[in-house]
Enzyme design. Structure first.
Site, PDB file in Angstrom:
ATOM      1  N   GLY A 100       0.787  -1.235   0.000  1.00 24.70           N
ATOM      2  CA  GLY A 100       0.000   0.000   0.000  1.00 24.70           C
ATOM      3  C   GLY A 100       0.812   1.275   0.000  1.00 24.70           C
ATOM      4  N   ARG A 149     -15.416 -15.754  -9.954  1.00 23.03           N
ATOM      5  CA  ARG A 149     -14.881 -14.400 -10.077  1.00 23.03           C
ATOM      6  C   ARG A 149     -16.016 -13.383 -10.183  1.00 23.03           C
ATOM      7  NH1 ARG A 149     -10.159 -13.169 -14.101  1.00 23.03           N
ATOM      8  NH2 ARG A 149     -11.686 -13.199 -15.765  1.00 23.03           N
ATOM      9  N   ARG A 200      -5.609  -8.942  -8.315  1.00 26.71           N
ATOM     10  CA  ARG A 200      -6.638  -9.809  -8.896  1.00 26.71           C
ATOM     11  C   ARG A 200      -7.105  -9.173 -10.192  1.00 26.71           C
ATOM     12  NH1 ARG A 200      -6.392 -14.567  -6.866  1.00 26.71           N
ATOM     13  NH2 ARG A 200      -8.441 -15.030  -7.750  1.00 26.71           N
ATOM     14  N   LEU A 259      -9.862  -8.130 -12.621  1.00 25.95           N
ATOM     15  CA  LEU A 259     -11.307  -7.887 -12.575  1.00 25.95           C
ATOM     16  C   LEU A 259     -11.918  -8.288 -13.916  1.00 25.95           C
ATOM     17  CD1 LEU A 259     -10.919  -4.484 -10.772  1.00 25.95           C
ATOM     18  CD2 LEU A 259     -12.111  -6.474  -9.799  1.00 25.95           C
ATOM     19  N   ASN A 306      -5.342   2.261 -13.117  1.00 23.96           N
ATOM     20  CA  ASN A 306      -4.374   1.327 -12.552  1.00 23.96           C
ATOM     21  C   ASN A 306      -2.983   1.945 -12.653  1.00 23.96           C
ATOM     22  OD1 ASN A 306      -3.314  -1.286 -11.660  1.00 23.96           O
ATOM     23  ND2 ASN A 306      -2.632  -1.569 -13.778  1.00 23.96           N
ATOM     24  N   HIS A 340       1.001   0.684 -13.062  1.00 22.88           N
ATOM     25  CA  HIS A 340       1.785  -0.497 -13.413  1.00 22.88           C
ATOM     26  C   HIS A 340       3.262  -0.102 -13.421  1.00 22.88           C
ATOM     27  CE1 HIS A 340       2.750  -4.332 -15.181  1.00 22.88           C
ATOM     28  NE2 HIS A 340       3.539  -3.694 -16.016  1.00 22.88           N
ATOM     29  N   VAL A 380      -5.166  -7.133 -19.753  1.00 21.72           N
ATOM     30  CA  VAL A 380      -4.418  -6.775 -18.553  1.00 21.72           C
ATOM     31  C   VAL A 380      -3.281  -5.796 -18.897  1.00 21.72           C
ATOM     32  CG1 VAL A 380      -2.919  -7.712 -16.737  1.00 21.72           C
ATOM     33  CG2 VAL A 380      -4.964  -8.955 -17.438  1.00 21.72           C
TER      34      VAL A 380
HETATM   35  C1  GAR Z   1       3.413  -1.206  -7.390  1.00 21.35           C
HETATM   36  O1  GAR Z   1       4.729  -1.239  -7.893  1.00 21.35           O
HETATM   37  C2  GAR Z   1       2.423  -1.215  -8.528  1.00 21.35           C
HETATM   38  O2  GAR Z   1       2.857  -0.488  -9.646  1.00 21.35           O
HETATM   39  C3  GAR Z   1       2.357  -2.697  -8.818  1.00 21.35           C
HETATM   40  O3  GAR Z   1       2.324  -3.307  -7.559  1.00 21.35           O
HETATM   41  C4  GAR Z   1       3.074  -2.508  -6.650  1.00 21.35           C
HETATM   42  C5  GAR Z   1       2.228  -2.260  -5.421  1.00 21.35           C
HETATM   43  O4  GAR Z   1       2.980  -1.627  -4.421  1.00 21.35           O
HETATM   44  N1  GAR Z   1       1.210  -3.030  -9.626  1.00 21.35           N
HETATM   45  C6  GAR Z   1       1.203  -3.980 -10.553  1.00 21.35           C
HETATM   46  O5  GAR Z   1       2.172  -4.693 -10.788  1.00 21.35           O
HETATM   47  C7  GAR Z   1      -0.092  -4.114 -11.328  1.00 21.35           C
HETATM   48  N2  GAR Z   1       0.106  -4.825 -12.566  1.00 21.35           N
HETATM   49  P1  GAR Z   1       2.268  -0.890  -3.218  1.00 21.35           P
HETATM   50  O6  GAR Z   1       1.292  -1.907  -2.617  1.00 21.35           O
HETATM   51  O7  GAR Z   1       3.383  -0.546  -2.269  1.00 21.35           O
HETATM   52  O8  GAR Z   1       1.571   0.312  -3.775  1.00 21.35           O
END
Ligand code: GAR
Length: 213
Positions: free
Chosen positions: A14, A67, A93, A95, A109, A111, A146
């Site tokens: 988070g 799901r 997850r 969606l 989102n 990424h 995705v």
């Molecule tokens: C982040 O690096 C985010 O970009 C990635 O998960 C991490 C969450 O970190 N998301 C993905 O890979 C989605 N495809 P956080 O819980 O510390 O924010």
């Protein structure tokens, strides 16, 4: 002016949620986080939400037969809370289509790569293996496939000669924590328009780029 009612969906640490909480703490920030949803009861991000006195809901995917049932339960919670924008922040997850269609252009989102490079997992290891000069993060509207969809903000960082996946991840996290609040601000200020698969910001072709030296 009313602030945009935002939900953040998480699965883990988070830190992006924290960046959004910190941004929303400024009185003039045009969005507020009114709900945090996690699919894991032990996600560290839930403690961050509690500290900020933000209501939380946990939907453990294992508790749902399908799901669709999982997605519907989350959808209902979001509707009940009057959510106008959903931020996926490390929500691991996928969606389903019905959810993505229902929230089209109100679901974003982050990424950890410069999409369309490196969708999926292990982006930092793959960026090092590909010997790219720059790596980074992307904030985008969610579409059926995705890690795809119209891009609002991209933040890039240099890849340095001695980088490991961990040192590179730390540099990317720093730019993620700037890029996500910026994207939310632009949307909440009504400055973002989605035209087919592209984004216009203030009437000009997007995305906004944050390039760290
Ligand atoms: C982040 O690096 C985010 O970009 C990635 O998960 C991490 C969450 O970190 N998301 C993905 O890979 C989605 N495809 P956080 O819980 O510390 O924010």
């Amino acid at each position: 002016m009313a602030r945009l009612r935002t939900a953040v969906l998480i699965s883990g640490r988070g830190s992006n949620l924290q960046a959004l909480i910190d941004a929303c703490a400024a009185r003039d920030f045009p969005a507020e986080i009114v709900l945090v949803v996690s699919n894991r009861a032990n996600a560290q991000g839930l403690e961050r939400a509690a500290r900020a006195r933000i209501p939380t809901r946990v939907f453990s995917h294992g508790d749902f037969a399908t799901r669709d049932a999982f997605d519907s339960a989350i959808n209902r919670a979001l509707k009940d809370a009057g959510i106008e924008l959903i931020c996926l922040a490390g929500f691991m997850r996928v969606l389903g289509d019905a959810f993505v269609v229902a929230w089209r252009d109100r679901l974003i989102n982050i990424h950890p790569s410069l999409l369309p490079q490196f969708p999926g997992l292990d982006t930092h290891t793959r960026a090092l293996a590909a010997c790219v000069e720059r790596h980074g993060c992307t904030v985008h509207f969610v579409r059926h496939a995705v890690d795809s969809g119209p891009i609002i903000v991209q933040g890039s960082v240099p890849v340095l000669p001695n980088d490991t996946a961990d040192t590179l991840a730390a540099r990317v996290f720093a730019v993620e924590h700037r890029a996500y609040p910026l994207a939310v601000r632009l949307i909440a200020e009504g400055r973002v328009r989605v035209l087919d698969d592209n984004v216009e910001i203030d009437g000009r072709p997007g995305p906004v780029r944050l390039d760290a030296a």
